[in-house]
Motif scaffolding. Structure first.
Motif, PDB file in Angstrom:
ATOM      1  N   VAL A  95      -8.508  10.885  -2.497  1.00 46.21           N
ATOM      2  CA  VAL A  95      -7.886  11.117  -3.567  1.00 46.21           C
ATOM      3  C   VAL A  95      -5.948  10.498  -3.865  1.00 46.21           C
ATOM      4  CG1 VAL A  95      -7.005  12.978  -4.856  1.00 46.21           C
ATOM      5  CG2 VAL A  95      -9.102  13.411  -3.787  1.00 46.21           C
ATOM      6  N   MET A  96      -6.068   9.778  -4.976  1.00 42.21           N
ATOM      7  CA  MET A  96      -5.149   9.361  -4.958  1.00 42.21           C
ATOM      8  C   MET A  96      -4.627   8.109  -3.822  1.00 42.21           C
ATOM      9  SD  MET A  96      -2.359  12.233  -6.379  1.00 42.21           S
ATOM     10  CE  MET A  96      -1.038  11.117  -6.763  1.00 42.21           C
ATOM     11  N   ALA A  97      -5.424   7.706  -3.627  1.00 39.22           N
ATOM     12  CA  ALA A  97      -5.073   6.530  -2.285  1.00 39.22           C
ATOM     13  C   ALA A  97      -5.099   5.344  -3.422  1.00 39.22           C
ATOM     14  CB  ALA A  97      -6.899   6.502  -1.482  1.00 39.22           C
ATOM     15  N   ARG A  98      -4.783   4.284  -1.979  1.00 36.03           N
ATOM     16  CA  ARG A  98      -4.094   2.781  -2.737  1.00 36.03           C
ATOM     17  C   ARG A  98      -5.206   1.915  -1.941  1.00 36.03           C
ATOM     18  NH1 ARG A  98      -1.072   7.010  -1.108  1.00 36.03           N
ATOM     19  NH2 ARG A  98      -0.386   5.672   0.363  1.00 36.03           N
ATOM     20  N   VAL A  99      -5.889   1.505  -2.719  1.00 39.52           N
ATOM     21  CA  VAL A  99      -6.853   0.339  -2.016  1.00 39.52           C
ATOM     22  C   VAL A  99      -6.352  -0.943  -2.654  1.00 39.52           C
ATOM     23  CG1 VAL A  99      -9.322  -0.732  -2.428  1.00 39.52           C
ATOM     24  CG2 VAL A  99      -9.339   1.620  -2.882  1.00 39.52           C
ATOM     25  N   VAL A 100      -5.923  -1.951  -1.221  1.00 38.21           N
ATOM     26  CA  VAL A 100      -5.212  -3.276  -1.267  1.00 38.21           C
ATOM     27  C   VAL A 100      -6.615  -4.873  -1.503  1.00 38.21           C
ATOM     28  CG1 VAL A 100      -3.350  -4.683  -0.396  1.00 38.21           C
ATOM     29  CG2 VAL A 100      -3.039  -2.328  -0.830  1.00 38.21           C
ATOM     30  N   ILE A 101      -6.376  -5.109  -2.262  1.00 39.61           N
ATOM     31  CA  ILE A 101      -7.081  -6.184  -2.156  1.00 39.61           C
ATOM     32  C   ILE A 101      -6.461  -7.530  -1.398  1.00 39.61           C
ATOM     33  CG2 ILE A 101      -9.279  -7.958  -2.706  1.00 39.61           C
ATOM     34  CD1 ILE A 101      -9.930  -5.218  -3.133  1.00 39.61           C
ATOM     35  N   VAL A 102      -7.050  -8.500  -0.132  1.00 40.33           N
ATOM     36  CA  VAL A 102      -6.294  -9.539  -0.002  1.00 40.33           C
ATOM     37  C   VAL A 102      -7.183 -10.389   0.001  1.00 40.33           C
ATOM     38  CG1 VAL A 102      -4.635 -10.078   2.002  1.00 40.33           C
ATOM     39  CG2 VAL A 102      -4.327  -7.628   1.588  1.00 40.33           C
ATOM     40  N   GLY A 103      -8.138 -10.179   0.786  1.00 38.05           N
ATOM     41  CA  GLY A 103      -9.716 -11.478   0.936  1.00 38.05           C
ATOM     42  C   GLY A 103      -9.223 -12.207  -0.842  1.00 38.05           C
ATOM     43  N   LEU A 104      -9.612 -13.585  -0.589  1.00 35.49           N
ATOM     44  CA  LEU A 104     -10.065 -13.989  -1.972  1.00 35.49           C
ATOM     45  C   LEU A 104     -11.359 -14.549  -1.699  1.00 35.49           C
ATOM     46  CD1 LEU A 104      -7.763 -17.206  -0.367  1.00 35.49           C
ATOM     47  CD2 LEU A 104      -7.173 -15.773  -1.982  1.00 35.49           C
ATOM     48  N   SER A 125       0.888  -1.222  -0.271  1.00 29.27           N
ATOM     49  CA  SER A 125      -0.690   0.182  -0.439  1.00 29.27           C
ATOM     50  C   SER A 125       0.794   1.128  -0.099  1.00 29.27           C
ATOM     51  CB  SER A 125      -1.043  -0.146   1.371  1.00 29.27           C
ATOM     52  OG  SER A 125      -0.809   0.397   2.177  1.00 29.27           O
ATOM     53  N   ARG A 126       2.066   1.551   0.253  1.00 31.27           N
ATOM     54  CA  ARG A 126       3.190   2.273   0.495  1.00 31.27           C
ATOM     55  C   ARG A 126       2.311   3.440   1.292  1.00 31.27           C
ATOM     56  NH1 ARG A 126       1.718   2.040  -4.442  1.00 31.27           N
ATOM     57  NH2 ARG A 126       1.341   3.751  -4.891  1.00 31.27           N
ATOM     58  N   LEU A 127       2.225   2.614   2.950  1.00 32.95           N
ATOM     59  CA  LEU A 127       1.043   3.578   3.434  1.00 32.95           C
ATOM     60  C   LEU A 127       2.627   4.553   4.127  1.00 32.95           C
ATOM     61  CD1 LEU A 127      -0.914   4.541   5.664  1.00 32.95           C
ATOM     62  CD2 LEU A 127      -0.008   2.516   6.696  1.00 32.95           C
ATOM     63  N   LYS A 128       2.330   5.688   3.970  1.00 36.32           N
ATOM     64  CA  LYS A 128       2.917   6.710   4.643  1.00 36.32           C
ATOM     65  C   LYS A 128       3.088   7.485   5.892  1.00 36.32           C
ATOM     66  CE  LYS A 128       3.085   9.480   1.313  1.00 36.32           C
ATOM     67  NZ  LYS A 128       2.180   8.818   0.141  1.00 36.32           N
ATOM     68  N   ALA A 129       3.961   7.858   6.962  1.00 38.72           N
ATOM     69  CA  ALA A 129       2.700   8.399   8.222  1.00 38.72           C
ATOM     70  C   ALA A 129       2.185   9.578   8.150  1.00 38.72           C
ATOM     71  CB  ALA A 129       4.734   8.663   9.144  1.00 38.72           C
ATOM     72  N   GLY A 130       1.098   9.662   9.014  1.00 35.74           N
ATOM     73  CA  GLY A 130       0.127  10.456   8.773  1.00 35.74           C
ATOM     74  C   GLY A 130      -0.853  11.016   7.272  1.00 35.74           C
ATOM     75  N   LYS A 181      -0.589   1.202  12.491  1.00 40.02           N
ATOM     76  CA  LYS A 181      -0.506   2.607  13.391  1.00 40.02           C
ATOM     77  C   LYS A 181       1.048   2.378  13.849  1.00 40.02           C
ATOM     78  CE  LYS A 181      -4.025   4.369  15.779  1.00 40.02           C
ATOM     79  NZ  LYS A 181      -4.620   5.300  15.543  1.00 40.02           N
ATOM     80  N   ALA A 182       1.727   1.227  13.394  1.00 39.77           N
ATOM     81  CA  ALA A 182       3.434   1.902  13.102  1.00 39.77           C
ATOM     82  C   ALA A 182       4.174   2.217  12.631  1.00 39.77           C
ATOM     83  CB  ALA A 182       3.837  -0.497  13.339  1.00 39.77           C
ATOM     84  N   PHE A 183       3.285   1.569  10.958  1.00 39.61           N
ATOM     85  CA  PHE A 183       4.224   2.685   9.594  1.00 39.61           C
ATOM     86  C   PHE A 183       3.940   4.059  10.141  1.00 39.61           C
ATOM     87  CE2 PHE A 183       3.979  -1.012   6.531  1.00 39.61           C
ATOM     88  CZ  PHE A 183       5.086  -2.048   7.679  1.00 39.61           C
ATOM     89  N   GLY A 184       2.838   4.315  11.129  1.00 42.50           N
ATOM     90  CA  GLY A 184       2.276   6.025  11.075  1.00 42.50           C
ATOM     91  C   GLY A 184       1.311   6.187  10.370  1.00 42.50           C
ATOM     92  N   ALA A 185       0.298   5.616  10.633  1.00 37.57           N
ATOM     93  CA  ALA A 185      -1.169   5.525  10.246  1.00 37.57           C
ATOM     94  C   ALA A 185      -1.868   6.868  11.644  1.00 37.57           C
ATOM     95  CB  ALA A 185      -1.480   4.836   9.959  1.00 37.57           C
ATOM     96  N   VAL A 186      -2.322   7.899  10.818  1.00 37.08           N
ATOM     97  CA  VAL A 186      -2.830   8.589  12.127  1.00 37.08           C
ATOM     98  C   VAL A 186      -4.052   8.140  12.681  1.00 37.08           C
ATOM     99  CG1 VAL A 186      -1.854  11.169  11.304  1.00 37.08           C
ATOM    100  CG2 VAL A 186      -4.311  10.411  10.573  1.00 37.08           C
ATOM    101  N   GLU A 187      -4.800   7.384  11.407  1.00 35.53           N
ATOM    102  CA  GLU A 187      -6.383   7.247  11.802  1.00 35.53           C
ATOM    103  C   GLU A 187      -6.428   5.915  11.474  1.00 35.53           C
ATOM    104  OE1 GLU A 187      -7.904   8.053  14.357  1.00 35.53           O
ATOM    105  OE2 GLU A 187      -7.380  10.072  15.061  1.00 35.53           O
ATOM    106  N   VAL A 188      -6.825   4.511  11.740  1.00 37.36           N
ATOM    107  CA  VAL A 188      -7.288   3.553  10.858  1.00 37.36           C
ATOM    108  C   VAL A 188      -8.542   2.757  11.692  1.00 37.36           C
ATOM    109  CG1 VAL A 188      -6.550   0.915  11.869  1.00 37.36           C
ATOM    110  CG2 VAL A 188      -4.669   2.283  11.796  1.00 37.36           C
ATOM    111  N   TYR A 189      -9.607   3.082  10.428  1.00 38.74           N
ATOM    112  CA  TYR A 189     -10.809   2.631  10.592  1.00 38.74           C
ATOM    113  C   TYR A 189     -10.844   1.216  10.409  1.00 38.74           C
ATOM    114  CZ  TYR A 189     -11.615   7.328  10.405  1.00 38.74           C
ATOM    115  OH  TYR A 189     -10.662   8.720  10.026  1.00 38.74           O
TER     116      TYR A 189
END
Length: 345
Positions: free
Chosen positions: A253-262, A158-163, A183-191
């Motif tokens: 805007v410019m989000a990344r959506v990662v599909i993991v579920g089969l 996902s290339r998740l960046k801090a913030g 959270k460890a990668f630096g996400a400010v909010e996780v839903y």
């Protein structure tokens, strides 16, 4: 030895007595101390993802103790605690040489294309063993090898960046790891999106904002919580077209959506409004890499990734108990993670 085995699609797994596996000169024999029951195993039993050869011992989340080593194994000793990377790769093909071993031309996945860990013993190449620190129980070490590793790989994709902000669809074993790692990668909010209150309560303990999809419209709620912006990263870990669609629809805007579920069902996309208009990226995430596992295990050792509450139930090496667990997984119900603990001698 005893092993619980796949005997055909849409049939209950069956307990069988089979020989203890032989090992080659670069292999190790591991006495299984814990084997996680993954949602993928329910897909295998249901015939969604074909298993071969048949019969086959399922189980790709495995931890145990080295019982025997091959003559050319120098990096491991009898008695060492290990967890096992489930993709057995050749090490020589293009994909292996470029560090993308999950695409090895000859890859054999434990519990899918070669015998896995729903058994008393398992044989694997020594390079597939990751030392398991004493601080991590075998049950948690087993789940690191799929639930946590798959989440870790998806976040890297996902290339998740801090913030940035993240939505995790599915608060089971993968989701609980993904929340903490984000959270460890630096996400400010996780839903965290799920329909199970127990799983959502655990997600909240890990710092996520719970969103119960059975009580609110998940996309509308995430848009409300983000003041209409949507999230920077959405990760779908359930495998339903509905939640895949929701992951796309809550992307900003410019989000990344990662599909993991089969899933074996198609995903329909509104090309402009859901993808092109905001330059959203749709990314597939498949398994994980051997090179990622030592860091993941160290994160667990340091308690940056706390897996103590991910394993919510253990069962013996018993076909009925395992089949009942798989029944619950097929209904998207049950515990966060159930782990098989074979009886000790």
């Amino acid at each position: 030895m005893k092993a619980v085995r796949f005997i055909g699609a849409n049939q209950p797994l069956q307990m069988q007595e089979i020989p203890i596996p032989e090992i080659g000169e670069r292999d190790i024999l591991v006495r299984v101390k814990a084997a996680g029951i993954c949602h993928s195993d329910a897909h295998y039993r249901a015939g969604i993802s074909p298993v071969k050869p048949i019969p086959l011992t399922l189980g790709h989340e495995v931890a145990g103790v080295v019982e025997k080593v091959g003559t050319q194994v120098t990096n491991l000793k009898i008695g060492e605690r290990v967890c096992l990377h489930y993709n057995i790769s050749c090490g020589d093909c293009y994909h292996c040489s470029t560090g993308n071993d999950q695409f090895c031309e000859k890859v054999l996945m434990l519990g899918h294309y070669t015998n896995g860990g729903y058994a008393e013993y398992i044989s694997v190449p020594a390079r597939n063993a990751i030392r398991l620190p004493d601080e991590i129980p075998f049950e948690q070490g087993a789940t690191l090898m799929c639930a946590s590793a798959t989440a870790f790989h998806a976040l890297r994709k996902s290339r998740l960046k801090a913030g940035e902000t993240v939505a995790i669809f599915g608060a089971g074993g993968l989701g609980q790891s993904a929340i903490q790692l984000a959270k460890a990668f630096g996400a400010v909010e996780v839903y965290a999106v799920d329909i199970n209150d127990d799983k959502l309560n655990l997600a909240a303990q890990h710092g996520a904002i719970p969103v119960n999809g059975s009580k609110v419209h998940a996309v509308e709620e995430i848009k409300r919580l983000t003041h209409g912006k949507g999230v920077d990263v959405a990760i779908e870990m359930i495998g339903l077209p509905l939640t895949m669609k929701q992951a796309l629809q809550c992307a900003g805007v410019m989000a990344r959506v990662v599909i993991v579920g089969l899933s074996n069902k198609p995903l329909e996309i509104q090309t402009y409004t859901e993808l092109l208009g905001n330059e959203v990226e749709l990314i597939g995430s498949n398994d994980h890499l051997l090179q990622e596992l030592p860091l993941l295990v160290d994160l667990a050792r340091r308690n940056i990734l706390n897996t103590s509450q991910i394993v919510t139930r253990t069962v013996p090496l018993d076909a009925d108990a395992i089949n009942t667990t798989l029944d619950s997984l097929e209904k998207f119900s049950g515990d966060v993670r159930t782990v098989i603990v074979p009886a000790s001698d």
